[in-house]
Motif scaffolding. Structure first.
Motif, PDB file in Angstrom:
ATOM      1  N   LYS A 101       0.856  -1.194   0.000  1.00  0.00           N
ATOM      2  CA  LYS A 101       0.000   0.000   0.000  1.00  0.00           C
ATOM      3  C   LYS A 101       0.890   1.241   0.000  1.00  0.00           C
ATOM      4  O   LYS A 101       1.840   1.323   0.752  1.00  0.00           O
ATOM      5  CB  LYS A 101      -0.894  -0.022   1.245  1.00  0.00           C
ATOM      6  N   ASP A 102       0.582   2.179  -0.861  1.00  0.00           N
ATOM      7  CA  ASP A 102       1.358   3.414  -0.978  1.00  0.00           C
ATOM      8  C   ASP A 102       0.400   4.582  -0.781  1.00  0.00           C
ATOM      9  O   ASP A 102      -0.196   5.080  -1.732  1.00  0.00           O
ATOM     10  CB  ASP A 102       2.041   3.478  -2.345  1.00  0.00           C
ATOM     11  N   GLU A 103       0.261   4.996   0.461  1.00  0.00           N
ATOM     12  CA  GLU A 103      -0.695   6.057   0.786  1.00  0.00           C
ATOM     13  C   GLU A 103      -0.324   7.383   0.132  1.00  0.00           C
ATOM     14  O   GLU A 103      -1.209   8.135  -0.298  1.00  0.00           O
ATOM     15  CB  GLU A 103      -0.823   6.211   2.301  1.00  0.00           C
ATOM     16  N   GLU A 104       0.962   7.678   0.029  1.00  0.00           N
ATOM     17  CA  GLU A 104       1.376   8.932  -0.603  1.00  0.00           C
ATOM     18  C   GLU A 104       0.988   8.940  -2.081  1.00  0.00           C
ATOM     19  O   GLU A 104       0.513   9.949  -2.610  1.00  0.00           O
ATOM     20  CB  GLU A 104       2.878   9.169  -0.451  1.00  0.00           C
ATOM     21  N   LEU A 105       1.169   7.815  -2.757  1.00  0.00           N
ATOM     22  CA  LEU A 105       0.771   7.723  -4.157  1.00  0.00           C
ATOM     23  C   LEU A 105      -0.748   7.883  -4.285  1.00  0.00           C
ATOM     24  O   LEU A 105      -1.226   8.592  -5.170  1.00  0.00           O
ATOM     25  CB  LEU A 105       1.213   6.396  -4.774  1.00  0.00           C
ATOM     26  N   ASP A 106      -1.494   7.257  -3.396  1.00  0.00           N
ATOM     27  CA  ASP A 106      -2.956   7.386  -3.425  1.00  0.00           C
ATOM     28  C   ASP A 106      -3.386   8.830  -3.196  1.00  0.00           C
ATOM     29  O   ASP A 106      -4.271   9.341  -3.898  1.00  0.00           O
ATOM     30  CB  ASP A 106      -3.604   6.469  -2.385  1.00  0.00           C
ATOM     31  N   GLU A 107      -2.750   9.506  -2.256  1.00  0.00           N
ATOM     32  CA  GLU A 107      -3.071  10.911  -1.984  1.00  0.00           C
ATOM     33  C   GLU A 107      -2.711  11.796  -3.187  1.00  0.00           C
ATOM     34  O   GLU A 107      -3.470  12.697  -3.552  1.00  0.00           O
ATOM     35  CB  GLU A 107      -2.324  11.401  -0.741  1.00  0.00           C
ATOM     36  N   THR A 108      -1.568  11.531  -3.800  1.00  0.00           N
ATOM     37  CA  THR A 108      -1.151  12.308  -4.969  1.00  0.00           C
ATOM     38  C   THR A 108      -2.119  12.074  -6.129  1.00  0.00           C
ATOM     39  O   THR A 108      -2.502  13.021  -6.828  1.00  0.00           O
ATOM     40  CB  THR A 108       0.283  11.945  -5.385  1.00  0.00           C
ATOM     41  N   THR A 109      -2.535  10.830  -6.324  1.00  0.00           N
ATOM     42  CA  THR A 109      -3.484  10.509  -7.389  1.00  0.00           C
ATOM     43  C   THR A 109      -4.802  11.249  -7.176  1.00  0.00           C
ATOM     44  O   THR A 109      -5.360  11.825  -8.115  1.00  0.00           O
ATOM     45  CB  THR A 109      -3.712   8.987  -7.463  1.00  0.00           C
ATOM     46  N   ASP A 110      -5.283  11.263  -5.945  1.00  0.00           N
ATOM     47  CA  ASP A 110      -6.524  11.977  -5.628  1.00  0.00           C
ATOM     48  C   ASP A 110      -6.364  13.481  -5.848  1.00  0.00           C
ATOM     49  O   ASP A 110      -7.247  14.130  -6.404  1.00  0.00           O
ATOM     50  CB  ASP A 110      -6.949  11.709  -4.180  1.00  0.00           C
ATOM     51  N   ARG A 111      -5.237  14.009  -5.432  1.00  0.00           N
ATOM     52  CA  ARG A 111      -4.978  15.444  -5.589  1.00  0.00           C
ATOM     53  C   ARG A 111      -4.861  15.832  -7.061  1.00  0.00           C
ATOM     54  O   ARG A 111      -5.397  16.847  -7.496  1.00  0.00           O
ATOM     55  CB  ARG A 111      -3.707  15.807  -4.829  1.00  0.00           C
ATOM     56  N   PHE A 112      -4.167  15.006  -7.834  1.00  0.00           N
ATOM     57  CA  PHE A 112      -4.040  15.239  -9.270  1.00  0.00           C
ATOM     58  C   PHE A 112      -5.428  15.266  -9.908  1.00  0.00           C
ATOM     59  O   PHE A 112      -5.737  16.160 -10.711  1.00  0.00           O
ATOM     60  CB  PHE A 112      -3.176  14.140  -9.905  1.00  0.00           C
ATOM     61  N   ALA A 113      -6.277  14.311  -9.540  1.00  0.00           N
ATOM     62  CA  ALA A 113      -7.641  14.249 -10.090  1.00  0.00           C
ATOM     63  C   ALA A 113      -8.442  15.493  -9.706  1.00  0.00           C
ATOM     64  O   ALA A 113      -9.194  16.018 -10.537  1.00  0.00           O
ATOM     65  CB  ALA A 113      -8.347  12.985  -9.604  1.00  0.00           C
ATOM     66  N   ARG A 114      -8.283  15.978  -8.486  1.00  0.00           N
ATOM     67  CA  ARG A 114      -8.992  17.196  -8.059  1.00  0.00           C
ATOM     68  C   ARG A 114      -8.539  18.411  -8.863  1.00  0.00           C
ATOM     69  O   ARG A 114      -9.365  19.217  -9.299  1.00  0.00           O
ATOM     70  CB  ARG A 114      -8.778  17.456  -6.565  1.00  0.00           C
ATOM     71  N   VAL A 115      -7.237  18.543  -9.065  1.00  0.00           N
ATOM     72  CA  VAL A 115      -6.711  19.669  -9.837  1.00  0.00           C
ATOM     73  C   VAL A 115      -7.216  19.575 -11.281  1.00  0.00           C
ATOM     74  O   VAL A 115      -7.629  20.576 -11.871  1.00  0.00           O
ATOM     75  CB  VAL A 115      -5.162  19.708  -9.784  1.00  0.00           C
ATOM     76  N   GLN A 116      -7.212  18.376 -11.833  1.00  0.00           N
ATOM     77  CA  GLN A 116      -7.681  18.167 -13.195  1.00  0.00           C
ATOM     78  C   GLN A 116      -9.174  18.515 -13.319  1.00  0.00           C
ATOM     79  O   GLN A 116      -9.581  19.210 -14.256  1.00  0.00           O
ATOM     80  CB  GLN A 116      -7.441  16.703 -13.576  1.00  0.00           C
ATOM     81  N   LYS A 117      -9.976  18.082 -12.369  1.00  0.00           N
ATOM     82  CA  LYS A 117     -11.408  18.394 -12.377  1.00  0.00           C
ATOM     83  C   LYS A 117     -11.638  19.891 -12.216  1.00  0.00           C
ATOM     84  O   LYS A 117     -12.522  20.462 -12.873  1.00  0.00           O
ATOM     85  CB  LYS A 117     -12.135  17.637 -11.266  1.00  0.00           C
ATOM     86  N   PHE A 118     -10.862  20.533 -11.373  1.00  0.00           N
ATOM     87  CA  PHE A 118     -11.002  21.974 -11.171  1.00  0.00           C
ATOM     88  C   PHE A 118     -10.716  22.725 -12.474  1.00  0.00           C
ATOM     89  O   PHE A 118     -11.446  23.639 -12.847  1.00  0.00           O
ATOM     90  CB  PHE A 118     -10.069  22.454 -10.056  1.00  0.00           C
ATOM     91  N   ALA A 119      -9.661  22.310 -13.172  1.00  0.00           N
ATOM     92  CA  ALA A 119      -9.329  22.953 -14.451  1.00  0.00           C
ATOM     93  C   ALA A 119     -10.462  22.740 -15.450  1.00  0.00           C
ATOM     94  O   ALA A 119     -10.877  23.674 -16.142  1.00  0.00           O
ATOM     95  CB  ALA A 119      -8.009  22.417 -14.998  1.00  0.00           C
ATOM     96  N   ARG A 120     -10.996  21.515 -15.511  1.00  0.00           N
ATOM     97  CA  ARG A 120     -12.115  21.236 -16.426  1.00  0.00           C
ATOM     98  C   ARG A 120     -13.331  22.104 -16.090  1.00  0.00           C
ATOM     99  O   ARG A 120     -13.976  22.650 -16.984  1.00  0.00           O
ATOM    100  CB  ARG A 120     -12.523  19.773 -16.354  1.00  0.00           C
ATOM    101  N   LEU A 121     -13.651  22.208 -14.822  1.00  0.00           N
ATOM    102  CA  LEU A 121     -14.801  23.015 -14.411  1.00  0.00           C
ATOM    103  C   LEU A 121     -14.613  24.482 -14.777  1.00  0.00           C
ATOM    104  O   LEU A 121     -15.562  25.149 -15.182  1.00  0.00           O
ATOM    105  CB  LEU A 121     -15.039  22.887 -12.908  1.00  0.00           C
ATOM    106  N   ASN A 122     -13.406  24.975 -14.640  1.00  0.00           N
ATOM    107  CA  ASN A 122     -13.148  26.374 -14.972  1.00  0.00           C
ATOM    108  C   ASN A 122     -13.167  26.625 -16.465  1.00  0.00           C
ATOM    109  O   ASN A 122     -13.457  27.738 -16.903  1.00  0.00           O
ATOM    110  CB  ASN A 122     -11.839  26.848 -14.358  1.00  0.00           C
ATOM    111  N   ILE A 123     -12.868  25.627 -17.247  1.00  0.00           N
ATOM    112  CA  ILE A 123     -12.959  25.765 -18.695  1.00  0.00           C
ATOM    113  C   ILE A 123     -14.429  25.775 -19.108  1.00  0.00           C
ATOM    114  O   ILE A 123     -14.861  26.607 -19.900  1.00  0.00           O
ATOM    115  CB  ILE A 123     -12.192  24.631 -19.411  1.00  0.00           C
ATOM    116  N   LYS A 124     -15.180  24.856 -18.536  1.00  0.00           N
ATOM    117  CA  LYS A 124     -16.594  24.748 -18.874  1.00  0.00           C
ATOM    118  C   LYS A 124     -17.379  25.934 -18.329  1.00  0.00           C
ATOM    119  O   LYS A 124     -18.294  26.423 -18.956  1.00  0.00           O
ATOM    120  CB  LYS A 124     -17.152  23.434 -18.328  1.00  0.00           C
ATOM    121  N   GLY A 125     -17.015  26.388 -17.156  1.00  0.00           N
ATOM    122  CA  GLY A 125     -17.685  27.532 -16.541  1.00  0.00           C
ATOM    123  C   GLY A 125     -19.023  27.148 -15.948  1.00  0.00           C
ATOM    124  O   GLY A 125     -19.603  26.123 -16.277  1.00  0.00           O
TER     125      GLY A 125
END
Length: 160
Positions: A128-152
């Motif tokens: 189990k790699d908790e840091e990798l899991d946290e980074t993956t979740d954070r990356f997904a949040r940043v990606q979703k935030f960028a998508r939401l800001n593009i879509k408006g």
């Protein structure tokens, strides 16, 4: 100033050009890390793989390259998070912000395919790699935030 001299670039133009240049350099780094990782896992083509398919040296090399790719993923995610926050706080027009988010999102979509190898090209018994899991979740949040800001917000409410 005569009519033939080009206008000086705006702060936004400079930011967009700087971001584009920076993302190209980051992609070069990501692709180099991917290439090294692919070479290190070349001893198998079946995933997840049993540790018995690789020699001790091959497994060691795999772990070294996996750790390097994982560390790069963590660093890139931190930098992307910072960039998204900086774009949000700048006084650019909404359309200009969308352009910057589009550049980031394009980079993130490419990088995501590389960093996905950390989850798919693994041994059968991966601790189990908790840091990798946290980074993956954070990356997904940043990606979703960028998508939401593009879509408006208007794009989100358009289907209502």
């Amino acid at each position: 100033m005569n009519g033939t001299e080009p206008a000086s670039p705006s702060a936004f133009d400079k930011a967009r050009t700087g971001l584009w240049t920076s993302l190209q350099k980051h992609l070069t780094t990501v692709y180099a890390a991917e290439s090294a990782f692919v070479k290190a896992v070349a001893f198998t083509d079946s995933f997840p793989f049993p540790a018995s398919v690789g020699s001790e040296q091959q497994l060691y090399d795999y772990e070294q390259q996996r750790r390097a790719l994982r560390d790069l993923f963590t660093d890139e995610t931190t930098q992307l998070d910072t960039l998204v926050k900086a774009i949000r706080q700048k006084g650019y027009a909404e359309d200009e912000k969308k352009q910057l988010y589009l550049l980031l999102l394009g980079y993130m979509d490419i990088a995501a395919t590389v960093f996905a190898r950390l989850h798919t090209q693994v041994p059968v018994r991966q601790p189990k790699d908790e840091e990798l899991d946290e980074t993956t979740d954070r990356f997904a949040r940043v990606q979703k935030f960028a998508r939401l800001n593009i879509k408006g917000i208007a794009g989100l409410l358009g289907g209502i």
